[in-house]
Design an enzyme around this catalytic site. Structure first.
Site, PDB file in Angstrom:
ATOM      1  N   ASP A 171       0.722  51.811  74.329  1.00  0.00           N
ATOM      2  CA  ASP A 171       1.635  50.659  74.326  1.00  0.00           C
ATOM      3  C   ASP A 171       3.097  51.060  74.184  1.00  0.00           C
ATOM      4  O   ASP A 171       3.911  50.313  73.623  1.00  0.00           O
ATOM      5  CB  ASP A 171       1.251  49.651  73.212  1.00  0.00           C
ATOM      6  CG  ASP A 171      -0.171  49.164  73.351  1.00  0.00           C
ATOM      7  OD1 ASP A 171      -0.638  49.041  74.497  1.00  0.00           O
ATOM      8  OD2 ASP A 171      -0.828  48.923  72.311  1.00  0.00           O
ATOM      9  N   GLY A 230      -3.525  47.877  78.704  1.00  0.00           N
ATOM     10  CA  GLY A 230      -2.818  46.636  79.034  1.00  0.00           C
ATOM     11  C   GLY A 230      -1.379  47.019  79.296  1.00  0.00           C
ATOM     12  O   GLY A 230      -0.670  47.399  78.374  1.00  0.00           O
ATOM     13  N   HIS A 231      -0.974  46.996  80.558  1.00  0.00           N
ATOM     14  CA  HIS A 231       0.365  47.457  80.926  1.00  0.00           C
ATOM     15  C   HIS A 231       1.211  46.256  81.349  1.00  0.00           C
ATOM     16  O   HIS A 231       0.896  45.592  82.335  1.00  0.00           O
ATOM     17  CB  HIS A 231       0.285  48.494  82.050  1.00  0.00           C
ATOM     18  CG  HIS A 231      -0.401  49.762  81.611  1.00  0.00           C
ATOM     19  ND1 HIS A 231      -0.599  50.839  82.435  1.00  0.00           N
ATOM     20  CD2 HIS A 231      -0.908  50.121  80.408  1.00  0.00           C
ATOM     21  CE1 HIS A 231      -1.212  51.803  81.753  1.00  0.00           C
ATOM     22  NE2 HIS A 231      -1.419  51.379  80.531  1.00  0.00           N
TER      23      HIS A 231
HETATM   24  P1  GDP Z   1       1.980  50.062  77.891  1.00  0.00           P
HETATM   25  O1  GDP Z   1       0.559  49.858  77.537  1.00  0.00           O
HETATM   26  O2  GDP Z   1       2.472  51.415  77.528  1.00  0.00           O
HETATM   27  O3  GDP Z   1       2.297  49.716  79.319  1.00  0.00           O
HETATM   28  O4  GDP Z   1       2.822  49.051  76.988  1.00  0.00           O
HETATM   29  P2  GDP Z   1       2.471  47.494  76.714  1.00  0.00           P
HETATM   30  O5  GDP Z   1       2.806  46.712  77.915  1.00  0.00           O
HETATM   31  O6  GDP Z   1       1.109  47.349  76.130  1.00  0.00           O
HETATM   32  O7  GDP Z   1       3.469  47.178  75.525  1.00  0.00           O
HETATM   33  C1  GDP Z   1       4.835  47.388  75.653  1.00  0.00           C
HETATM   34  C2  GDP Z   1       5.566  46.068  75.389  1.00  0.00           C
HETATM   35  O8  GDP Z   1       6.944  46.345  75.256  1.00  0.00           O
HETATM   36  C3  GDP Z   1       5.458  45.065  76.506  1.00  0.00           C
HETATM   37  O9  GDP Z   1       5.445  43.779  75.954  1.00  0.00           O
HETATM   38  C4  GDP Z   1       6.732  45.278  77.316  1.00  0.00           C
HETATM   39  O10 GDP Z   1       7.147  44.123  78.019  1.00  0.00           O
HETATM   40  C5  GDP Z   1       7.691  45.620  76.216  1.00  0.00           C
HETATM   41  N1  GDP Z   1       8.810  46.506  76.528  1.00  0.00           N
HETATM   42  C6  GDP Z   1       8.828  47.628  77.302  1.00  0.00           C
HETATM   43  N2  GDP Z   1      10.029  48.242  77.199  1.00  0.00           N
HETATM   44  C7  GDP Z   1      10.760  47.486  76.359  1.00  0.00           C
HETATM   45  C8  GDP Z   1      12.072  47.614  75.818  1.00  0.00           C
HETATM   46  O11 GDP Z   1      12.806  48.566  76.071  1.00  0.00           O
HETATM   47  N3  GDP Z   1      12.480  46.644  74.945  1.00  0.00           N
HETATM   48  C9  GDP Z   1      11.695  45.594  74.597  1.00  0.00           C
HETATM   49  N4  GDP Z   1      12.176  44.709  73.739  1.00  0.00           N
HETATM   50  N5  GDP Z   1      10.461  45.464  75.068  1.00  0.00           N
HETATM   51  C10 GDP Z   1       9.997  46.388  75.930  1.00  0.00           C
HETATM   52  P1  IMO Z   2      -2.435  51.254  76.865  1.00  0.00           P
HETATM   53  O1  IMO Z   2      -2.700  51.916  78.192  1.00  0.00           O
HETATM   54  C1  IMO Z   2      -3.233  51.066  72.594  1.00  0.00           C
HETATM   55  C2  IMO Z   2      -7.278  52.138  71.298  1.00  0.00           C
HETATM   56  C3  IMO Z   2      -8.151  51.030  70.742  1.00  0.00           C
HETATM   57  C4  IMO Z   2      -8.954  51.793  69.724  1.00  0.00           C
HETATM   58  C5  IMO Z   2      -9.186  53.143  70.435  1.00  0.00           C
HETATM   59  C6  IMO Z   2     -10.527  53.259  71.118  1.00  0.00           C
HETATM   60  O2  IMO Z   2      -2.167  49.801  76.975  1.00  0.00           O
HETATM   61  O3  IMO Z   2      -1.407  52.006  76.098  1.00  0.00           O
HETATM   62  P2  IMO Z   2     -11.497  52.185  73.341  1.00  0.00           P
HETATM   63  O4  IMO Z   2     -11.691  50.750  73.741  1.00  0.00           O
HETATM   64  O5  IMO Z   2     -10.607  52.951  74.249  1.00  0.00           O
HETATM   65  O6  IMO Z   2     -12.786  52.894  73.084  1.00  0.00           O
HETATM   66  O7  IMO Z   2     -10.773  52.112  71.906  1.00  0.00           O
HETATM   67  O8  IMO Z   2      -8.142  53.253  71.392  1.00  0.00           O
HETATM   68  N1  IMO Z   2      -6.722  51.877  72.639  1.00  0.00           N
HETATM   69  C7  IMO Z   2      -5.435  51.573  72.876  1.00  0.00           C
HETATM   70  N2  IMO Z   2      -4.419  51.355  72.032  1.00  0.00           N
HETATM   71  N3  IMO Z   2      -3.017  51.029  73.930  1.00  0.00           N
HETATM   72  C8  IMO Z   2      -4.031  51.266  74.789  1.00  0.00           C
HETATM   73  O9  IMO Z   2      -3.847  51.353  76.120  1.00  0.00           O
HETATM   74  C9  IMO Z   2      -5.318  51.523  74.277  1.00  0.00           C
HETATM   75  N4  IMO Z   2      -6.519  51.775  74.827  1.00  0.00           N
HETATM   76  C10 IMO Z   2      -7.371  52.018  73.822  1.00  0.00           C
HETATM   77  O10 IMO Z   2      -7.368  50.013  70.145  1.00  0.00           O
HETATM   78  O11 IMO Z   2      -8.181  52.042  68.576  1.00  0.00           O
HETATM   79 MG    MG Z   3      -0.632  48.520  76.468  1.00  0.00          MG
END
Ligand code: GDP
Ligand code: IMO
Ligand code: MG
Length: 427
Positions: free
Chosen positions: A13, A40-41
């Site tokens: 994340d 979840g991207h």
């Molecule tokens: P990922 O799994 O690495 O793609 O990241 P996620 O989407 O799960 O979580 C990142 C969150 O941060 C999302 O809600 C993005 O919209 C948000 N985000 C990404 N870059 C920035 C930033 O520079 N500032 C803020 N405030 N939010 C950001």
């Molecule tokens: P992105 O790509 C954050 C975590 C789960 C749990 C552990 C194992 O959005 O960064 P799993 O379902 O993979 O067997 O769970 O890994 N986890 C993540 N945490 N971002 C993710 O993906 C994750 N994918 C798995 O919360 O702790």
């Molecule tokens: Mg994510």
């Protein structure tokens, strides 16, 4: 031509989706190489806000081939839902390709993920319950079902019959659960096959052609380095490799052809699920970050645990991945802080440690120690050059770079594609 791997440097994340979307403008192909719909991207661009779980975040540029690589485990139902929702929102998915070698998440994987978590009780990993661990376990145990297996009904029938009997024994005898019905699973997956078949192909040769033509390729990581099965906070990890090395295996691109490895670092730390997190803040500061940054999982909606930037983790991650560039995201979240802290080491059993230990008990008992720096108390979200950032923010960035041993070439100061300061092109 360049091949760039985008890697989560912490516990996931970090903002990989935003950055892959940003870099995809120059990409001929974007390849997801690991994980499954546990990811979840989030992407926010002129087309809207999207939460992608399996489809690569380059999908908004129709020119780029979006490939779900061999290293991904695919839940076909979730993939089809994602495809339909993208189509409904006007996104062209004609250039989406699925590796015929990718393994499929089957109904027993999801059931077993839930049942195994229940059995772990207090020691639960906090998985996403998407069937990820059991699907990768079957891949390694050589009883997985791959995308190519559902293209031909007789092959699928034979393969399913061979696997389902033993999975039903496991479900009924070990977990006291109901067995799965062969015909129901067969028909369900044949239905998926009909819709997915045009997308399932030999992506290895597609990628090889692209490399030979000198195309730009973005390798999209899922999860983060600290969730790696080998090097993360085992057993509180995921079941595939989010590392740069995983990018090679999960796409079929030789390590020699990966030119750049980009590490995505959040300006602080978050983690979802169980397991040690040395800098976790269980106080009002942690809660402040969670609320300000809306730190709730893009996949499960769970509250993310929040804490200060951990430079022990940062350095370890840089070493493991060999980052050529860092990208710092969510700097703006810290804009209103009086002071910001960086963890520079841990104390474990009275001893000072500056390396990330393997032993999970040691990690659970470690006490982080910090350097404190003054905050900047100004909004950074409108800055578009490094010079426009307040001096204290620049000092914070510089200190992080020194501690992790890697320069930041993009600073992200908001979730939108344009809220990015590009210091040096990474593609
Ligand atoms: P990922 O799994 O690495 O793609 O990241 P996620 O989407 O799960 O979580 C990142 C969150 O941060 C999302 O809600 C993005 O919209 C948000 N985000 C990404 N870059 C920035 C930033 O520079 N500032 C803020 N405030 N939010 C950001
Ligand atoms: P992105 O790509 C954050 C975590 C789960 C749990 C552990 C194992 O959005 O960064 P799993 O379902 O993979 O067997 O769970 O890994 N986890 C993540 N945490 N971002 C993710 O993906 C994750 N994918 C798995 O919360 O702790
Ligand atoms: Mg994510």
């Amino acid at each position: 031509m360049s091949v760039v791997a985008v890697i989560g440097a912490q516990w996931g994340d970090e903002g990989k989706g935003k950055i892959v979307d940003l870099l995809s403008e120059k990409a001929d192909a974007v390849i997801r190489f690991s994980g499954g719909d546990n990811a979840g991207h989030t992407v926010i661009n002129p087309k809207g806000e999207f939460k992608l779980h399996i489809v690569p975040s380059g999908i908004f540029y129709p020119r780029a081939a979006c490939i779900i690589g061999n290293g991904v485990v695919i839940n076909p139902r979730v993939l089809l839902e994602e495809m339909d929702s993208l189509i409904a929102r006007g996104v062209d998915i004609g250039n989406l390709h699925i590796s015929d070698r990718a393994h499929l998440i089957m109904p027993w994987h999801i059931l077993l993920d839930g049942l195994e978590e229940e059995k772990r009780g207090e020691g639960a990993i906090g998985t996403t319950k998407k069937g990820i661990g059991p699907a990768f376990a079957d891949k390694t145990a050589r009883c997985g079902i791959r995308a190519c297996d559902i293209l031909e009904s007789q092959t699928f029938k034979t393969r399913l019959a061979g696997v389902l009997a033993s999975k039903n024994e496991l479900l009924t005898k070990m977990h006291n659960a109901a067995p799965l019905d062969f015909a129901a699973v067969f028909n369900e997956y044949m239905g998926y096959a009909r819709r997915l078949a045009p997308h399932i192909k030999d992506t290895t040769s597609m990628i090889s052609d692209l490399l030979n033509r000198g195309g730009n390729i973005v390798l999209e990581g899922a999860q983060g380095t600290m969730l790696d099965t080998d090097f993360g906070s085992y057993p509180f990890v995921t079941s595939s490799s989010p590392l740069a090395a995983g990018a090679s295996i999960g796409s079929g691109i030789s390590p020699r052809r990966i030119d750049r490895v980009v590490g995505i670092f959040k300006a602080y730390t978050t983690r979802v699920g169980g397991g040690p997190m040395p800098t976790e803040l269980k106080d009002e500061v942690g809660e402040y970050i969670r609320q300000r940054a809306h730190e709730y999982g893009a996949t499960t909606g769970r509250a993310r645990r929040c804490g200060w930037f951990d430079a022990v983790v940062g350095r370890y991650s840089t070493e493991l991945n060999g980052f050529t560039s860092g990208i710092l995201t969510r700097l703006d979240v810290l804009d209103e802080m009086e002071a910001v802290k960086i963890c520079v080491g841990y104390t474990i059993g009275g001893k000072t440690v500056d390396r990330f230990p393997a032993d999970v008990t040691a990690l659970e008992n470690c006490v982080p120690f910090y350097v404190e720096m003054p905050g900047w108390k100004v909004s950074t979200s409108d800055a578009r050059t490094a010079k426009e950032l307040p001096a204290n923010a620049r000092k914070y960035i510089k200190r992080l770079e020194e501690l992790i041993g890697c320069p930041f070439h993009i600073i992200s100061i908001g979730p939108r594609r344009d809220q990015s300061i590009v210091i040096k092109n990474v593609i």
